[in-house]
Write a protein that holds these residues in place. Structure first.
Motif, PDB file in Angstrom:
ATOM      1  N   PRO A 104       0.834  -1.217   0.000  1.00  0.00           N
ATOM      2  CA  PRO A 104       0.000   0.000   0.000  1.00  0.00           C
ATOM      3  C   PRO A 104       0.863   1.260   0.000  1.00  0.00           C
ATOM      4  CG  PRO A 104      -0.736  -1.546   1.689  1.00  0.00           C
ATOM      5  CD  PRO A 104       0.567  -2.060   1.182  1.00  0.00           C
ATOM      6  N   THR A 105       0.307   2.343  -0.511  1.00  0.00           N
ATOM      7  CA  THR A 105       1.019   3.617  -0.473  1.00  0.00           C
ATOM      8  C   THR A 105       1.051   4.160   0.948  1.00  0.00           C
ATOM      9  OG1 THR A 105      -1.025   4.807  -0.986  1.00  0.00           O
ATOM     10  CG2 THR A 105       0.372   4.164  -2.849  1.00  0.00           C
ATOM     11  N   VAL A 106       1.992   5.050   1.197  1.00  0.00           N
ATOM     12  CA  VAL A 106       2.168   5.616   2.536  1.00  0.00           C
ATOM     13  C   VAL A 106       1.043   6.615   2.840  1.00  0.00           C
ATOM     14  CG1 VAL A 106       3.703   6.958   4.024  1.00  0.00           C
ATOM     15  CG2 VAL A 106       4.660   5.350   2.357  1.00  0.00           C
ATOM     16  N   PRO A 107       0.390   6.496   3.986  1.00  0.00           N
ATOM     17  CA  PRO A 107      -0.670   7.459   4.343  1.00  0.00           C
ATOM     18  C   PRO A 107      -0.103   8.872   4.475  1.00  0.00           C
ATOM     19  CG  PRO A 107      -0.729   5.524   5.782  1.00  0.00           C
ATOM     20  CD  PRO A 107       0.553   5.447   5.024  1.00  0.00           C
ATOM     21  N   ASN A 150      -5.116  10.786   4.877  1.00  0.00           N
ATOM     22  CA  ASN A 150      -5.636  10.391   3.575  1.00  0.00           C
ATOM     23  C   ASN A 150      -5.515   8.887   3.378  1.00  0.00           C
ATOM     24  OD1 ASN A 150      -6.329  12.988   2.799  1.00  0.00           O
ATOM     25  ND2 ASN A 150      -4.309  13.412   1.932  1.00  0.00           N
ATOM     26  N   ALA A 151      -6.482   8.298   2.675  1.00  0.00           N
ATOM     27  CA  ALA A 151      -6.492   6.849   2.447  1.00  0.00           C
ATOM     28  C   ALA A 151      -5.327   6.427   1.568  1.00  0.00           C
ATOM     29  CB  ALA A 151      -7.810   6.431   1.811  1.00  0.00           C
ATOM     30  N   SER A 152      -4.767   5.261   1.866  1.00  0.00           N
ATOM     31  CA  SER A 152      -3.739   4.666   1.017  1.00  0.00           C
ATOM     32  C   SER A 152      -4.408   3.929  -0.132  1.00  0.00           C
ATOM     33  CB  SER A 152      -2.873   3.699   1.822  1.00  0.00           C
ATOM     34  OG  SER A 152      -2.209   4.359   2.875  1.00  0.00           O
ATOM     35  N   SER A 153      -3.664   3.721  -1.217  1.00  0.00           N
ATOM     36  CA  SER A 153      -4.154   2.912  -2.330  1.00  0.00           C
ATOM     37  C   SER A 153      -3.375   1.606  -2.384  1.00  0.00           C
ATOM     38  CB  SER A 153      -4.016   3.673  -3.651  1.00  0.00           C
ATOM     39  OG  SER A 153      -2.658   3.989  -3.904  1.00  0.00           O
ATOM     40  N   ASP A 154      -3.994   0.587  -2.987  1.00  0.00           N
ATOM     41  CA  ASP A 154      -3.371  -0.729  -3.084  1.00  0.00           C
ATOM     42  C   ASP A 154      -3.581  -1.247  -4.513  1.00  0.00           C
ATOM     43  OD1 ASP A 154      -2.423  -3.234  -1.177  1.00  0.00           O
ATOM     44  OD2 ASP A 154      -3.610  -3.889  -2.890  1.00  0.00           O
ATOM     45  N   VAL A 214      -7.981  -5.164   0.919  1.00  0.00           N
ATOM     46  CA  VAL A 214      -8.517  -4.390   2.046  1.00  0.00           C
ATOM     47  C   VAL A 214      -7.348  -3.836   2.854  1.00  0.00           C
ATOM     48  CG1 VAL A 214      -9.867  -4.491   4.170  1.00  0.00           C
ATOM     49  CG2 VAL A 214     -10.619  -5.753   2.137  1.00  0.00           C
ATOM     50  N   ILE A 215      -7.434  -2.579   3.259  1.00  0.00           N
ATOM     51  CA  ILE A 215      -6.349  -1.913   3.977  1.00  0.00           C
ATOM     52  C   ILE A 215      -6.788  -1.577   5.395  1.00  0.00           C
ATOM     53  CG2 ILE A 215      -4.915   0.166   4.076  1.00  0.00           C
ATOM     54  CD1 ILE A 215      -4.979   0.270   1.060  1.00  0.00           C
ATOM     55  N   THR A 216      -5.903  -1.822   6.347  1.00  0.00           N
ATOM     56  CA  THR A 216      -6.097  -1.353   7.716  1.00  0.00           C
ATOM     57  C   THR A 216      -4.953  -0.403   8.068  1.00  0.00           C
ATOM     58  OG1 THR A 216      -4.914  -3.274   8.614  1.00  0.00           O
ATOM     59  CG2 THR A 216      -7.318  -3.425   8.467  1.00  0.00           C
ATOM     60  N   TYR A 217      -5.192   0.426   9.079  1.00  0.00           N
ATOM     61  CA  TYR A 217      -4.220   1.452   9.451  1.00  0.00           C
ATOM     62  C   TYR A 217      -3.826   1.297  10.916  1.00  0.00           C
ATOM     63  CZ  TYR A 217      -5.945   3.549   5.150  1.00  0.00           C
ATOM     64  OH  TYR A 217      -6.314   3.762   3.845  1.00  0.00           O
ATOM     65  N   LEU A 218      -2.552   1.568  11.184  1.00  0.00           N
ATOM     66  CA  LEU A 218      -2.032   1.588  12.551  1.00  0.00           C
ATOM     67  C   LEU A 218      -1.568   3.002  12.863  1.00  0.00           C
ATOM     68  CD1 LEU A 218      -0.995   0.250  15.197  1.00  0.00           C
ATOM     69  CD2 LEU A 218       1.166  -0.156  13.993  1.00  0.00           C
ATOM     70  N   ILE A 219      -2.184   3.624  13.862  1.00  0.00           N
ATOM     71  CA  ILE A 219      -1.747   4.937  14.311  1.00  0.00           C
ATOM     72  C   ILE A 219      -0.996   4.781  15.624  1.00  0.00           C
ATOM     73  CG2 ILE A 219      -4.043   5.352  15.324  1.00  0.00           C
ATOM     74  CD1 ILE A 219      -3.490   8.352  15.052  1.00  0.00           C
ATOM     75  N   GLU A 220       0.169   5.414  15.712  1.00  0.00           N
ATOM     76  CA  GLU A 220       0.969   5.393  16.928  1.00  0.00           C
ATOM     77  C   GLU A 220       1.179   6.824  17.408  1.00  0.00           C
ATOM     78  OE1 GLU A 220       4.599   3.265  16.401  1.00  0.00           O
ATOM     79  OE2 GLU A 220       3.614   1.362  15.956  1.00  0.00           O
ATOM     80  N   ILE A 221       1.027   7.017  18.718  1.00  0.00           N
ATOM     81  CA  ILE A 221       1.187   8.330  19.333  1.00  0.00           C
ATOM     82  C   ILE A 221       2.146   8.187  20.514  1.00  0.00           C
ATOM     83  CG2 ILE A 221       0.016  10.273  20.433  1.00  0.00           C
ATOM     84  CD1 ILE A 221      -2.559   9.361  19.066  1.00  0.00           C
ATOM     85  N   SER A 270      -4.461  -6.831   3.298  1.00  0.00           N
ATOM     86  CA  SER A 270      -4.971  -8.103   3.819  1.00  0.00           C
ATOM     87  C   SER A 270      -3.988  -9.253   3.631  1.00  0.00           C
ATOM     88  CB  SER A 270      -6.307  -8.448   3.142  1.00  0.00           C
ATOM     89  OG  SER A 270      -6.171  -8.432   1.731  1.00  0.00           O
ATOM     90  N   LYS A 271      -2.883  -9.007   2.898  1.00  0.00           N
ATOM     91  CA  LYS A 271      -1.834 -10.025   2.749  1.00  0.00           C
ATOM     92  C   LYS A 271      -0.625  -9.710   3.623  1.00  0.00           C
ATOM     93  CE  LYS A 271      -3.118 -11.177  -2.048  1.00  0.00           C
ATOM     94  NZ  LYS A 271      -4.084 -10.092  -2.329  1.00  0.00           N
ATOM     95  N   ASN A 272      -0.811  -8.793   4.571  1.00  0.00           N
ATOM     96  CA  ASN A 272       0.207  -8.420   5.565  1.00  0.00           C
ATOM     97  C   ASN A 272       1.389  -7.662   4.977  1.00  0.00           C
ATOM     98  OD1 ASN A 272      -1.107  -9.513   7.855  1.00  0.00           O
ATOM     99  ND2 ASN A 272      -0.396 -11.566   7.304  1.00  0.00           N
ATOM    100  N   ALA A 273       1.215  -7.034   3.835  1.00  0.00           N
ATOM    101  CA  ALA A 273       2.246  -6.145   3.307  1.00  0.00           C
ATOM    102  C   ALA A 273       1.985  -4.740   3.845  1.00  0.00           C
ATOM    103  CB  ALA A 273       2.226  -6.136   1.785  1.00  0.00           C
ATOM    104  N   SER A 274       3.024  -4.130   4.427  1.00  0.00           N
ATOM    105  CA  SER A 274       2.855  -2.829   5.080  1.00  0.00           C
ATOM    106  C   SER A 274       3.637  -1.741   4.369  1.00  0.00           C
ATOM    107  CB  SER A 274       3.315  -2.892   6.541  1.00  0.00           C
ATOM    108  OG  SER A 274       2.503  -3.774   7.290  1.00  0.00           O
TER     109      SER A 274
END
Length: 229
Positions: free
Chosen positions: A33-36, A57-61, A66-73, A112-116
Protein backbone atom coordinates in the motif's frame (compact mmCIF):
# COMPACT_ATOMS: atom_id res chain seq x y z
CA UNK A 1 11.06 -41.15 -52.44
CA UNK A 2 11.36 -43.42 -49.45
CA UNK A 3 14.54 -41.60 -48.48
CA UNK A 4 12.76 -38.23 -48.47
CA UNK A 5 9.94 -39.68 -46.36
CA UNK A 6 12.39 -41.00 -43.78
CA UNK A 7 14.12 -37.62 -43.55
CA UNK A 8 10.79 -35.85 -43.01
CA UNK A 9 9.79 -38.25 -40.24
CA UNK A 10 13.18 -37.79 -38.55
CA UNK A 11 12.88 -34.00 -38.65
CA UNK A 12 9.40 -34.19 -37.15
CA UNK A 13 10.64 -36.36 -34.30
CA UNK A 14 13.57 -34.04 -33.57
CA UNK A 15 11.29 -30.97 -33.55
CA UNK A 16 8.85 -32.71 -31.18
CA UNK A 17 11.63 -33.67 -28.76
CA UNK A 18 13.09 -30.18 -28.77
CA UNK A 19 9.86 -28.42 -27.78
CA UNK A 20 9.91 -27.04 -24.25
CA UNK A 21 6.92 -26.97 -21.98
CA UNK A 22 5.29 -23.52 -21.59
CA UNK A 23 6.39 -21.69 -18.43
CA UNK A 24 4.23 -22.22 -15.41
CA UNK A 25 2.07 -19.19 -14.66
CA UNK A 26 3.52 -16.95 -11.98
CA UNK A 27 1.51 -15.91 -8.97
CA UNK A 28 0.34 -12.31 -8.75
CA UNK A 29 2.87 -10.08 -7.01
CA UNK A 30 1.42 -8.37 -3.96
CA UNK A 31 1.73 -4.59 -4.12
CA UNK A 32 2.56 -2.70 -0.93
CA UNK A 33 0.00 0.00 0.00
CA UNK A 34 1.02 3.62 -0.47
CA UNK A 35 2.17 5.62 2.54
CA UNK A 36 -0.67 7.46 4.34
CA UNK A 37 -0.56 11.27 4.35
CA UNK A 38 -1.40 12.95 7.65
CA UNK A 39 -4.13 15.61 7.66
CA UNK A 40 -5.19 16.55 11.21
CA UNK A 41 -3.96 17.57 13.75
CA UNK A 42 -1.61 19.49 11.46
CA UNK A 43 2.07 19.74 12.28
CA UNK A 44 3.02 21.96 15.27
CA UNK A 45 -0.63 22.53 16.17
CA UNK A 46 -1.65 23.83 19.61
CA UNK A 47 -4.83 21.89 20.41
CA UNK A 48 -7.31 23.61 22.73
CA UNK A 49 -9.19 20.34 23.18
CA UNK A 50 -7.52 17.13 24.28
CA UNK A 51 -10.11 14.86 22.58
CA UNK A 52 -9.04 14.81 18.96
CA UNK A 53 -10.11 13.24 15.67
CA UNK A 54 -6.84 12.12 14.08
CA UNK A 55 -7.25 12.06 10.29
CA UNK A 56 -5.16 11.01 7.29
CA UNK A 57 -5.64 10.39 3.58
CA UNK A 58 -6.49 6.85 2.45
CA UNK A 59 -3.74 4.67 1.02
CA UNK A 60 -4.15 2.91 -2.33
CA UNK A 61 -3.37 -0.73 -3.08
CA UNK A 62 -2.54 -1.97 -6.58
CA UNK A 63 -4.21 -5.34 -5.90
CA UNK A 64 -7.37 -3.84 -4.47
CA UNK A 65 -6.73 -5.51 -1.10
CA UNK A 66 -8.52 -4.39 2.05
CA UNK A 67 -6.35 -1.91 3.98
CA UNK A 68 -6.10 -1.35 7.72
CA UNK A 69 -4.22 1.45 9.45
CA UNK A 70 -2.03 1.59 12.55
CA UNK A 71 -1.75 4.94 14.31
CA UNK A 72 0.97 5.39 16.93
CA UNK A 73 1.19 8.33 19.33
CA UNK A 74 4.06 9.07 21.69
CA UNK A 75 5.34 11.82 23.99
CA UNK A 76 8.81 11.58 22.42
CA UNK A 77 9.72 11.86 18.76
CA UNK A 78 11.57 8.54 18.74
CA UNK A 79 8.46 6.64 19.89
CA UNK A 80 10.38 4.83 22.63
CA UNK A 81 7.24 4.82 24.78
CA UNK A 82 4.01 4.72 22.79
CA UNK A 83 1.02 6.16 24.63
CA UNK A 84 -1.62 5.13 22.07
CA UNK A 85 -1.60 2.41 19.40
CA UNK A 86 -4.86 1.87 17.51
CA UNK A 87 -5.64 -0.29 14.46
CA UNK A 88 -8.70 0.11 12.23
CA UNK A 89 -9.98 0.32 8.68
CA UNK A 90 -11.11 3.96 8.87
CA UNK A 91 -8.92 6.96 8.09
CA UNK A 92 -9.87 8.70 11.32
CA UNK A 93 -9.51 7.81 14.99
CA UNK A 94 -10.97 9.63 17.98
CA UNK A 95 -8.35 9.63 20.75
CA UNK A 96 -8.20 11.33 24.15
CA UNK A 97 -4.81 12.75 25.18
CA UNK A 98 -3.52 14.21 28.41
CA UNK A 99 -3.47 17.98 28.69
CA UNK A 100 -0.26 19.97 28.74
CA UNK A 101 1.99 17.63 26.74
CA UNK A 102 3.75 17.55 23.40
CA UNK A 103 2.75 14.54 21.30
CA UNK A 104 4.11 12.97 18.13
CA UNK A 105 2.03 10.78 15.79
CA UNK A 106 2.42 8.71 12.64
CA UNK A 107 0.42 6.13 10.63
CA UNK A 108 1.18 3.14 8.41
CA UNK A 109 -1.05 1.03 6.14
CA UNK A 110 -1.21 -2.79 5.94
CA UNK A 111 -3.11 -4.81 3.34
CA UNK A 112 -4.97 -8.10 3.82
CA UNK A 113 -1.83 -10.03 2.75
CA UNK A 114 0.21 -8.42 5.56
CA UNK A 115 2.25 -6.14 3.31
CA UNK A 116 2.85 -2.83 5.08
CA UNK A 117 3.78 0.62 3.84
CA UNK A 118 6.45 2.76 5.43
CA UNK A 119 5.31 5.00 8.27
CA UNK A 120 4.05 8.43 7.33
CA UNK A 121 5.96 11.54 8.24
CA UNK A 122 5.70 12.40 11.94
CA UNK A 123 3.54 15.35 13.05
CA UNK A 124 3.84 17.24 16.35
CA UNK A 125 1.05 18.67 18.45
CA UNK A 126 0.65 20.23 21.88
CA UNK A 127 -2.43 19.84 24.08
CA UNK A 128 -3.40 23.06 25.82
CA UNK A 129 -3.27 23.17 29.60
CA UNK A 130 -5.19 26.13 30.99
CA UNK A 131 -2.72 26.51 33.84
CA UNK A 132 0.26 26.84 31.48
CA UNK A 133 1.05 30.15 29.79
CA UNK A 134 4.10 28.82 27.93
CA UNK A 135 4.60 25.53 26.12
CA UNK A 136 7.94 23.80 25.84
CA UNK A 137 9.59 23.68 22.41
CA UNK A 138 9.26 20.45 20.46
CA UNK A 139 12.26 18.13 20.53
CA UNK A 140 14.84 18.95 17.82
CA UNK A 141 14.82 16.71 14.74
CA UNK A 142 17.97 15.67 12.92
CA UNK A 143 18.58 16.73 9.31
CA UNK A 144 22.19 15.56 8.88
CA UNK A 145 24.20 13.49 9.45
CA UNK A 146 21.51 10.87 9.89
CA UNK A 147 21.81 8.33 12.70
CA UNK A 148 24.70 5.88 12.18
CA UNK A 149 25.82 7.66 9.00
CA UNK A 150 29.42 7.49 7.76
CA UNK A 151 31.10 10.82 6.98
CA UNK A 152 34.45 11.82 5.55
CA UNK A 153 37.01 13.15 8.01
CA UNK A 154 37.68 16.86 8.10
CA UNK A 155 34.70 19.19 8.40
CA UNK A 156 31.19 17.88 9.07
CA UNK A 157 28.07 20.02 9.16
CA UNK A 158 25.59 19.20 11.92
CA UNK A 159 22.06 20.32 11.03
CA UNK A 160 18.68 20.00 12.77
CA UNK A 161 15.24 21.61 12.97
CA UNK A 162 13.42 23.17 15.91
CA UNK A 163 9.83 24.35 16.40
CA UNK A 164 7.61 25.81 19.09
CA UNK A 165 3.81 25.79 19.15
CA UNK A 166 3.75 29.31 20.66
CA UNK A 167 5.93 30.67 17.87
CA UNK A 168 8.56 31.78 20.40
CA UNK A 169 12.08 32.59 19.15
CA UNK A 170 14.40 29.67 19.80
CA UNK A 171 18.09 29.28 20.61
CA UNK A 172 20.18 26.12 20.76
CA UNK A 173 22.96 24.63 22.86
CA UNK A 174 25.02 22.02 20.98
CA UNK A 175 26.99 19.25 22.66
CA UNK A 176 29.51 17.26 20.61
CA UNK A 177 32.34 14.80 21.14
CA UNK A 178 33.48 11.18 21.27
CA UNK A 179 31.81 10.46 24.62
CA UNK A 180 28.31 8.98 24.85
CA UNK A 181 26.50 11.00 26.06
CA UNK A 182 28.38 14.03 24.73
CA UNK A 183 29.34 16.45 27.50
CA UNK A 184 31.33 19.14 25.67
CA UNK A 185 29.29 22.27 24.96
CA UNK A 186 30.60 23.61 21.63
CA UNK A 187 28.02 26.36 21.08
CA UNK A 188 25.60 28.12 23.43
CA UNK A 189 22.44 30.08 22.65
CA UNK A 190 22.98 30.14 18.91
CA UNK A 191 19.93 31.00 16.80
CA UNK A 192 20.83 29.07 13.64
CA UNK A 193 20.15 25.36 13.14
CA UNK A 194 23.54 24.18 11.88
CA UNK A 195 27.17 24.17 12.95
CA UNK A 196 30.44 22.90 11.45
CA UNK A 197 32.64 20.55 13.49
CA UNK A 198 36.14 19.18 12.85
CA UNK A 199 36.58 15.41 12.81
CA UNK A 200 39.39 12.85 12.42
CA UNK A 201 39.33 9.50 10.63
CA UNK A 202 37.88 6.23 11.97
CA UNK A 203 36.15 7.80 14.97
CA UNK A 204 32.65 7.57 16.45
CA UNK A 205 31.07 10.92 17.31
CA UNK A 206 27.97 11.76 19.37
CA UNK A 207 25.96 14.98 19.52
CA UNK A 208 22.76 16.43 20.92
CA UNK A 209 20.88 19.72 20.82
CA UNK A 210 19.05 21.48 23.65
CA UNK A 211 16.38 23.89 22.38
CA UNK A 212 15.24 26.85 24.51
CA UNK A 213 12.54 29.47 24.07
CA UNK A 214 12.60 33.05 25.37
CA UNK A 215 10.30 32.24 28.30
CA UNK A 216 12.62 29.80 30.06
CA UNK A 217 11.26 26.61 28.50
CA UNK A 218 13.77 24.07 27.22
CA UNK A 219 13.70 20.58 25.70
CA UNK A 220 16.69 18.24 25.54
CA UNK A 221 17.01 16.38 22.25
CA UNK A 222 18.04 12.78 21.79
CA UNK A 223 21.65 11.71 21.22
CA UNK A 224 22.64 11.33 17.56
CA UNK A 225 25.77 9.66 16.26
CA UNK A 226 27.90 9.19 13.16
CA UNK A 227 31.29 7.67 12.23
CA UNK A 228 34.11 8.93 10.05
CA UNK A 229 35.94 6.93 7.37
Amino acid sequence: MQKLLNISVLCLLLWSCGKSDPPAPTEDVNVVPTVPELVYPSNNLLCINNVLDFQWNASSDGNGDVITYLIEISKDNQFTEITHMVTGSKTTQNITLERGFAYYWKVKATDSKNASSDYSTTFNLYTQNEAISNHLPFAPEVVKPLMNATENEGTTTLEWTGSDTDGDPLVFNIYFGTDNPPETLISENQNVTSINVTTVAATDYFWKVVVKDDKGGQTIGQIWNFRTN
